[in-house]
Design an enzyme around this catalytic site. Structure first.
Site, PDB file in Angstrom:
ATOM      1  N   GLY A 329      43.812  42.146  49.617  1.00 58.42           N
ATOM      2  CA  GLY A 329      43.104  42.750  48.501  1.00 58.42           C
ATOM      3  C   GLY A 329      43.235  41.894  47.256  1.00 58.42           C
ATOM      4  CD  GLU A 332      44.772  44.227  34.640  1.00 60.34           C
ATOM      5  OE1 GLU A 332      45.654  44.999  35.008  1.00 60.34           O
ATOM      6  OE2 GLU A 332      44.356  44.147  33.474  1.00 60.34           O
ATOM      7  CG  ASP A 447      45.117  54.348  35.628  1.00 58.59           C
ATOM      8  OD1 ASP A 447      44.872  53.181  35.970  1.00 58.59           O
ATOM      9  OD2 ASP A 447      44.309  55.284  35.770  1.00 58.59           O
TER      10      ASP A 447
END
Length: 501
Positions: A329, A332, A447
């Site tokens: 994957g 950020e 978050d």
């Protein structure tokens, strides 16, 4: 090291003889050094330990080993002696073998084991035996035994059974296995049930059967319940007994529980709608009700040099211990990979590896490593575990435990309709447990979303993604990743804190 010395022994002589002194060459023995290269292997709530002989045996041939077990609490208080029910085979003390198997440990618990090397001199030496220490954390365990089985109703060819769930499920119960056989016979039959009741059919009239039940989780089957004898009836339409009323009683109780849960959910939703203010106001209110006296999270950005926080809370790993296998994957700051970690004294393990992309700025490096500084302060079965960092290599790496099923949002979409309500509630309960732990640490996640919850092969959910450089805004949020149930957890914490105050 052993040193030789000469010792004279004087013997009593017979009358009219000459007394003589015989000198004997004697070795001075010493206590052995610590065992070397202790390797541990954890399997659910069992553990195997292996080690090598000490470098210095003390100059004697009576070397044996002791294994001391200590259970450690998560608040970093001193470890205490293990319970007597912890089984160490072949034994705890005086072993000549260099391998033991430890069983009956508690699930999701941290333990410390001391492997001592002793000989005949150790008991006469004022100092403690030399030892090597290994620290481990147990995994999810199989469920305990089903307490007892009840007969609800019987006919000429069926038995309607019911039972209580295990006292220690150690996870979400996937199903139950019912084993039965005619009394006195060897051949057994099994059926499975998704619930704590079952109807066994195809039986012989007026026949006694021996029945046992066991539960299954992702960790495997637990122990069977004690055998129970039940008999079918001679006729197909027996009169109802008092036990026939039990299903009605259980059904009424279940309905009451459902009503209570529904009312709680409605109250939480209403409070969420009435809630106003910014995320900062929510953070201040949450921290206002944090219980005093607990371990407090330390913001790495309060350090004059954030690199000091990394070295304090995260373990530096040598690059030779890490092997990257494939990219799974993108994060950020760079790619996320799967790999393997092999450290001295530990078995090789599969890990997740976050990389910092090339061409980074000093600010990006600081923000990237800040997540490791945060994770390194947490120790909870429902919070992602940090294995260590590589700050002296290129690229810079963060090593965490590997979660086989990935993010919760995509995992649920790929397996839509395959999980029972009990399993889903169990997963949600794990998330709530992790968030409560973070709340007790005075840490605000900022978050919480399904995309930031990771799921392992045992369906254990763990809170992840602790990058403080990201702030939520209306343009970046993806509504497809949002879990309405998970988002209610923050409101539940405030309600709970208000009640405590």
């Amino acid at each position: 090291m052993t040193k030789p010395s000469f010792v004279c022994f004087s013997t009593a002589c017979p009358p009219y003889s000459v007394s003589t002194c015989v000198c004997v060459y004697v070795f001075c023995a010493a206590i052995p050094s610590a065992p070397r290269n202790v390797i541990s292997s954890v399997n659910e709530t069992s553990l195997s330990l292996e080690w090598e002989e000490p470098e210095d045996t003390g100059g004697r041939g009576d070397l044996v080993y002791n294994v001391m077990c200590k259970k450690c609490l998560r608040d970093r208080s001193p470890c205490t002696r293990c319970d007597d029910n912890v089984d160490i085979a072949p034994r705890r003390l005086g072993m000549r073998q260099r391998k033991v198997v430890v069983r009956n440990l508690q699930a999701h618990t941290r333990y410390s084991f001391e492997v001592q090397a002793v000989n005949g001199v150790s008991g006469k030496n004022p100092s403690s035996p030399n030892y090597s220490t290994v620290n481990i954390t147990t995994n999810q365990a199989a469920p305990s035994a089903v307490p007892t089985v009840h007969l609800m109703r019987s006919t000429a060819d069926t038995l309607n059974l019911s039972w209580l769930p295990p006292e220690k499920p150690n996870g979400v119960i996937l199903d139950y296995e019912i084993k039965y056989k005619e009394r006195g016979q060897v051949m057994t039959h099994t059926v499975t049930s998704q619930h704590s009741s079952a109807k066994v059919e195809g039986l012989r009239p007026a026949t006694a059967y021996v029945v046992q039940v066991r539960a299954r989780t992702v960790a495997g089957y637990g122990r069977y319940s004690n055998p129970m004898d039940f008999s079918t009836n001679l006729h197909s339409d027996p009169q109802k007994s008092v036990q026939d009323r039990l299903p009605l009683i259980i059904g009424s109780a279940s309905a009451g529980v459902v009503v209570v849960v529904a009312l709680v959910v409605i109250a939480v939703v209403c409070l969420k709608k009435q809630r106003s203010g910014s995320e900062l106001e929510y953070t201040e209110k949450l921290q206002q009700y944090i219980s005093p006296g607990v371990k407090v999270y330390i913001d790495p950005f309060t350090y004059e040099d954030p690199n000091d926080a990394v070295h304090e809370f995260a373990k530096e790993i040598d690059i030779s211990c890490v092997k990257i296998e494939e990219v799974i994957g993108a994060g950020e700051f760079g790619e996320v990979c799967r790999g393997r970690l092999k450290q001295a004294g530990r078995r090789e393990m599969v890990v997740a590896i976050k990389t910092l992309k090339a061409g980074y700025t000093e600010r990006q490096r600081r923000d990237f490593l800040a997540e490791a500084s945060i994770m390194g302060q947490f120790d909870h079965p429902n919070v992602i575990r940090l294995e260590g960092v590589l700050t002296r290599s290129c690229p810079v790496l963060i090593i965490t435990e590997f979660m086989e099923n990935g993010a919760l949002d995509s995992f649920l979409r790929l397996n839509d309709g395959r999980f029972t309500m009990t399993q889903l509630v169990g997963m949600l309960r794990g998330i709530a447990s992790g968030m409560k732990y973070l709340s007790d640490m005075n840490y605000v996640h900022r978050d919480l979303a399904a995309r930031n919850i990771l799921v392992n092969s045992n369906l254990v959910c763990k809170v992840s993604d602790f990058g403080l450089s990201r702030f939520l805004d209306d343009t970046s949020a993806d509504p497809t990743y949002t879990s309405s149930l998970v988002s209610h957890i923050r409101v539940v914490f405030i309600i709970k804190s208000d009640k405590k105050s």
